[in-house]
Write an enzyme that holds these catalytic residues in place. Structure first.
Site, PDB file in Angstrom:
ATOM      1  N   ARG A 133      -3.406 -18.181 -20.139  1.00 55.63           N
ATOM      2  CA  ARG A 133      -2.652 -19.276 -19.754  1.00 55.63           C
ATOM      3  C   ARG A 133      -3.316 -20.051 -18.567  1.00 55.63           C
ATOM      4  NH1 ARG A 133       3.222 -19.620 -16.271  1.00 55.63           N
ATOM      5  NH2 ARG A 133       3.771 -21.920 -16.525  1.00 55.63           N
ATOM      6  N   HIS A 134      -3.237 -21.553 -18.443  1.00 56.67           N
ATOM      7  CA  HIS A 134      -3.949 -22.142 -17.471  1.00 56.67           C
ATOM      8  C   HIS A 134      -3.297 -21.886 -16.054  1.00 56.67           C
ATOM      9  CE1 HIS A 134      -0.159 -24.520 -16.853  1.00 56.67           C
ATOM     10  NE2 HIS A 134      -0.075 -24.510 -18.036  1.00 56.67           N
ATOM     11  N   ASN A 140      -2.067 -22.991 -11.947  1.00 54.09           N
ATOM     12  CA  ASN A 140      -0.779 -23.587 -11.516  1.00 54.09           C
ATOM     13  C   ASN A 140      -0.963 -25.228 -11.364  1.00 54.09           C
ATOM     14  OD1 ASN A 140       1.155 -24.239  -8.821  1.00 54.09           O
ATOM     15  ND2 ASN A 140       1.899 -22.642  -9.941  1.00 54.09           N
ATOM     16  N   THR A 141       0.245 -25.867 -11.546  1.00 55.77           N
ATOM     17  CA  THR A 141       0.080 -27.385 -11.587  1.00 55.77           C
ATOM     18  C   THR A 141       1.241 -27.628 -10.269  1.00 55.77           C
ATOM     19  OG1 THR A 141       1.766 -27.697 -13.130  1.00 55.77           O
ATOM     20  CG2 THR A 141      -0.518 -27.715 -13.691  1.00 55.77           C
ATOM     21  N   ASP A 142       1.385 -28.848  -9.971  1.00 59.90           N
ATOM     22  CA  ASP A 142       2.447 -29.142  -9.078  1.00 59.90           C
ATOM     23  C   ASP A 142       3.635 -29.291  -9.873  1.00 59.90           C
ATOM     24  OD1 ASP A 142       0.795 -29.586  -6.948  1.00 59.90           O
ATOM     25  OD2 ASP A 142       0.686 -31.900  -7.031  1.00 59.90           O
ATOM     26  N   TRP A 143       3.859 -29.542 -11.245  1.00 59.37           N
ATOM     27  CA  TRP A 143       4.755 -29.602 -12.144  1.00 59.37           C
ATOM     28  C   TRP A 143       5.321 -28.030 -12.239  1.00 59.37           C
ATOM     29  CZ3 TRP A 143       5.822 -33.791 -16.258  1.00 59.37           C
ATOM     30  CH2 TRP A 143       5.841 -34.817 -15.685  1.00 59.37           C
ATOM     31  N   ASN A 144       4.427 -26.974 -12.470  1.00 59.55           N
ATOM     32  CA  ASN A 144       4.851 -25.600 -12.529  1.00 59.55           C
ATOM     33  C   ASN A 144       5.497 -25.499 -11.121  1.00 59.55           C
ATOM     34  OD1 ASN A 144       1.932 -24.568 -13.998  1.00 59.55           O
ATOM     35  ND2 ASN A 144       3.817 -24.840 -14.903  1.00 59.55           N
ATOM     36  N   ARG A 151      -5.083 -29.501 -17.797  1.00 60.70           N
ATOM     37  CA  ARG A 151      -4.922 -28.162 -17.182  1.00 60.70           C
ATOM     38  C   ARG A 151      -5.531 -26.973 -17.826  1.00 60.70           C
ATOM     39  NH1 ARG A 151       0.114 -30.105 -19.180  1.00 60.70           N
ATOM     40  NH2 ARG A 151       1.554 -28.678 -20.356  1.00 60.70           N
ATOM     41  N   GLU A 187       0.810 -27.284 -25.310  1.00 62.34           N
ATOM     42  CA  GLU A 187       1.990 -26.748 -25.062  1.00 62.34           C
ATOM     43  C   GLU A 187       3.231 -27.044 -26.113  1.00 62.34           C
ATOM     44  OE1 GLU A 187       3.986 -24.384 -24.508  1.00 62.34           O
ATOM     45  OE2 GLU A 187       4.076 -24.398 -22.211  1.00 62.34           O
ATOM     46  N   HIS A 220      -1.351 -22.377 -22.987  1.00 64.51           N
ATOM     47  CA  HIS A 220      -0.109 -22.843 -22.183  1.00 64.51           C
ATOM     48  C   HIS A 220       0.995 -21.491 -22.359  1.00 64.51           C
ATOM     49  CE1 HIS A 220      -1.445 -26.786 -21.682  1.00 64.51           C
ATOM     50  NE2 HIS A 220      -2.077 -26.783 -22.817  1.00 64.51           N
TER      51      HIS A 220
END
Length: 210
Positions: free
Chosen positions: A8-9, A11-15, A58, A82, A150
């Site tokens: 899995r990728h 972290n992102t701000d949306w995560n 990502r 995803e 993802h």
């Protein structure tokens, strides 16, 4: 025995904000980039023969951290994207629950969402499983392939590959950011899960893979 690492990728701000990403191309944040580098330092020890990634940034940028250590080129495959979450994309999960309660209740129960343009679990599992099998063929016999994808895609694709039913898949916790599943394949046993949710110790709680 061929080994397939489904990663899995980062972290992102949306995560971090529990916002539904789906196929929106949200980039890694600073934490995600650090996670990718830390995870790559473990994965390089497996001596991968090939690296394959979703074409969303990502995942592709997560794979790039491993490519930098191995010198391998990255092959991209849009089938590793995803799950498409349709009209949910861009909303927080709290907003989905408030604005689309019937759809959210079905998602929470592990059932297919009716309405909202959300991809079915069967369609998701089949396309990702097909991509995983094609990725595995890039390694020589006994080799290792790392696939950056993802959270929901990884879980459903692995489950489809193993022939698991929906209820069995629901017993698996969501993959943490930059953690992976290890699968092996041989002619006698077919595909088997060797490890799940492996990686560097998480720095913070990780929201569901959306």
């Amino acid at each position: 025995m061929t080994r397939l690492i489904v990663w899995r990728h980062g972290n992102t701000d949306w995560n971090a904000g529990a916002r539904v990403q789906g196929q929106t191309d949200v980039p890694l944040n600073d934490l995600g980039r650090r996670q990718a580098v830390d995870a790559a330092e473990l994965l390089v020890r497996m001596r991968p023969a090939a690296i394959v990634a979703s074409d969303l940034s990502r995942a592709a940028d997560t794979a790039a951290a491993l490519a930098a250590l191995t010198g391998l080129a990255i092959s991209t495959d849009e089938r590793l994207r995803e799950r498409h979450f349709g009209e949910w994309q861009g909303l927080t999960m709290a907003e989905v629950a408030a604005q689309r309660p019937e759809e959210h209740a079905r998602w929470t129960a592990g059932a297919d969402v009716i309405g909202g343009g959300v991809e079915t679990l069967e369609d998701l599992g089949k396309r990702v499983s097909d991509a995983l099998q094609d990725a595995a063929r890039q390694a020589p016999p006994g080799g290792t392939v790392v696939v950056a994808t993802h959270g929901a895609a990884a879980r459903q694709g692995v489950g489809h590959l193993l022939g698991w039913g929906r209820e069995q898949l629901r017993t698996l916790r969501a993959l943490q950011n930059c953690h992976w599943v290890e699968l092996t394949h041989d002619s006698a046993r077919g595909w088997q899960m060797a490890a799940y949710n492996v990686g560097v110790l998480a720095e913070r709680p990780v929201p569901p893979p959306v």
